[in-house]
Design a protein around this motif. Structure first.
Motif, PDB file in Angstrom:
ATOM      1  N   ASP A 195      19.665  50.472 -16.263  1.00 58.63           N
ATOM      2  CA  ASP A 195      20.189  51.684 -15.177  1.00 58.63           C
ATOM      3  C   ASP A 195      21.671  51.862 -15.743  1.00 58.63           C
ATOM      4  N   SER A 196      22.352  50.786 -16.111  1.00 60.55           N
ATOM      5  CA  SER A 196      23.776  50.925 -16.491  1.00 60.55           C
ATOM      6  C   SER A 196      24.216  52.066 -17.629  1.00 60.55           C
ATOM      7  N   VAL A 197      23.058  52.167 -18.604  1.00 62.68           N
ATOM      8  CA  VAL A 197      23.300  52.856 -19.597  1.00 62.68           C
ATOM      9  C   VAL A 197      22.408  54.214 -19.696  1.00 62.68           C
ATOM     10  N   LYS A 198      21.520  54.402 -18.539  1.00 58.34           N
ATOM     11  CA  LYS A 198      20.690  55.659 -18.552  1.00 58.34           C
ATOM     12  C   LYS A 198      21.371  56.978 -18.471  1.00 58.34           C
ATOM     13  N   GLY A 199      21.036  57.882 -19.039  1.00 63.21           N
ATOM     14  CA  GLY A 199      21.795  59.047 -19.347  1.00 63.21           C
ATOM     15  C   GLY A 199      22.977  59.280 -20.272  1.00 63.21           C
ATOM     16  N   ARG A 200      23.161  57.953 -20.579  1.00 69.00           N
ATOM     17  CA  ARG A 200      24.459  57.894 -21.778  1.00 69.00           C
ATOM     18  C   ARG A 200      23.978  57.462 -23.113  1.00 69.00           C
ATOM     19  N   PHE A 201      23.183  56.513 -23.033  1.00 67.56           N
ATOM     20  CA  PHE A 201      22.550  55.990 -24.283  1.00 67.56           C
ATOM     21  C   PHE A 201      21.149  56.490 -24.667  1.00 67.56           C
ATOM     22  N   THR A 202      20.944  56.621 -25.751  1.00 65.33           N
ATOM     23  CA  THR A 202      19.565  57.001 -26.416  1.00 65.33           C
ATOM     24  C   THR A 202      19.003  55.895 -27.554  1.00 65.33           C
ATOM     25  N   ILE A 203      17.942  55.561 -27.421  1.00 64.09           N
ATOM     26  CA  ILE A 203      17.522  54.759 -28.680  1.00 64.09           C
ATOM     27  C   ILE A 203      16.561  55.504 -29.213  1.00 64.09           C
ATOM     28  N   SER A 204      16.240  55.496 -30.538  1.00 62.74           N
ATOM     29  CA  SER A 204      15.297  56.171 -31.499  1.00 62.74           C
ATOM     30  C   SER A 204      15.143  55.391 -32.549  1.00 62.74           C
ATOM     31  N   ARG A 205      14.151  55.706 -33.326  1.00 67.55           N
ATOM     32  CA  ARG A 205      13.547  54.980 -34.557  1.00 67.55           C
ATOM     33  C   ARG A 205      13.286  55.905 -35.775  1.00 67.55           C
ATOM     34  N   ASP A 206      13.429  55.584 -36.934  1.00 64.62           N
ATOM     35  CA  ASP A 206      13.148  56.279 -38.169  1.00 64.62           C
ATOM     36  C   ASP A 206      11.855  55.507 -38.980  1.00 64.62           C
ATOM     37  N   LYS A 207      10.899  55.531 -38.714  1.00 67.84           N
ATOM     38  CA  LYS A 207       9.778  54.716 -39.426  1.00 67.84           C
ATOM     39  C   LYS A 207       9.983  54.598 -40.916  1.00 67.84           C
ATOM     40  N   GLU A 240      26.204  36.919 -19.274  1.00 63.84           N
ATOM     41  CA  GLU A 240      25.314  36.641 -19.878  1.00 63.84           C
ATOM     42  C   GLU A 240      24.827  37.920 -21.036  1.00 63.84           C
ATOM     43  N   ARG A 241      23.774  37.635 -21.726  1.00 67.57           N
ATOM     44  CA  ARG A 241      23.222  38.650 -22.475  1.00 67.57           C
ATOM     45  C   ARG A 241      22.302  39.666 -21.472  1.00 67.57           C
ATOM     46  N   GLU A 242      22.465  41.007 -21.786  1.00 67.46           N
ATOM     47  CA  GLU A 242      21.601  41.831 -20.726  1.00 67.46           C
ATOM     48  C   GLU A 242      20.711  42.984 -21.634  1.00 67.46           C
ATOM     49  N   PHE A 243      19.915  43.236 -21.066  1.00 69.96           N
ATOM     50  CA  PHE A 243      18.872  44.194 -21.769  1.00 69.96           C
ATOM     51  C   PHE A 243      19.515  45.598 -21.788  1.00 69.96           C
ATOM     52  N   VAL A 244      19.484  46.457 -23.000  1.00 71.65           N
ATOM     53  CA  VAL A 244      20.139  47.750 -22.789  1.00 71.65           C
ATOM     54  C   VAL A 244      19.041  48.744 -23.216  1.00 71.65           C
ATOM     55  N   ALA A 245      18.030  48.627 -24.065  1.00 72.81           N
ATOM     56  CA  ALA A 245      17.163  49.697 -24.248  1.00 72.81           C
ATOM     57  C   ALA A 245      16.021  49.419 -25.028  1.00 72.81           C
ATOM     58  N   VAL A 246      14.938  49.731 -25.043  1.00 70.70           N
ATOM     59  CA  VAL A 246      13.799  49.314 -25.855  1.00 70.70           C
ATOM     60  C   VAL A 246      13.036  50.724 -26.367  1.00 70.70           C
ATOM     61  N   VAL A 247      12.189  50.388 -27.409  1.00 67.83           N
ATOM     62  CA  VAL A 247      11.704  51.781 -27.947  1.00 67.83           C
ATOM     63  C   VAL A 247      10.168  51.247 -28.687  1.00 67.83           C
TER      64      VAL A 247
END
Length: 122
Positions: free
Chosen positions: A62-74, A44-51
């Protein structure tokens, strides 16, 4: 009202890195929280990250914490997902989502992209 287009997926070796991008268009004057979800084969679809659109507030699975980084460029109306130390279990179609409510985006986002495939080989 809002269109989302993901890019940056592909094939990468375990331990490698990829950066996904999600370009937003339409209601460019609105502030939206942005999130990444993924769906692996047979799962099933699972949440990864939000900003938040400001980039100040973030949260990760928890499965991606420390490995993935979410960011944005407004200025570019673009959200990124930097994925490091990739594992075969990260293989999935990654979807970008947007909503004006950073809480509701987790359970029922208003807008979705079509996804980009990430394949991690062992």
């Amino acid at each position: 009202q809002v269109q989302l287009v993901e890019s940056g997926g592909g094939l990468v070796q375990a331990g490698g890195s990829l950066r996904l991008s999600c370009a937003a268009s339409g209601r460019t004057f609105s502030n939206y929280a942005m999130a990444w979800f993924r769906q692996a084969p047979g799962k099933e679809r699972e949440f990864v990250a939000v900003v938040s659109w400001s980039g100040i507030t973030t949260n990760y699975a928890d499965s991606v914490k420390g490995r993935f980084t979410i960011s944005r460029d407004k200025a570019k109306n673009t959200v990124y997902l930097q994925m490091n130390s990739l594992k075969p279990e990260d293989t999935a179609v990654y979807y970008c989502a947007a909503d004006s409510n950073i809480v509701k985006i987790i359970t029922g986002a208003d807008y979705w992209g079509k996804g980009t495939l990430v394949t991690v080989s062992s």
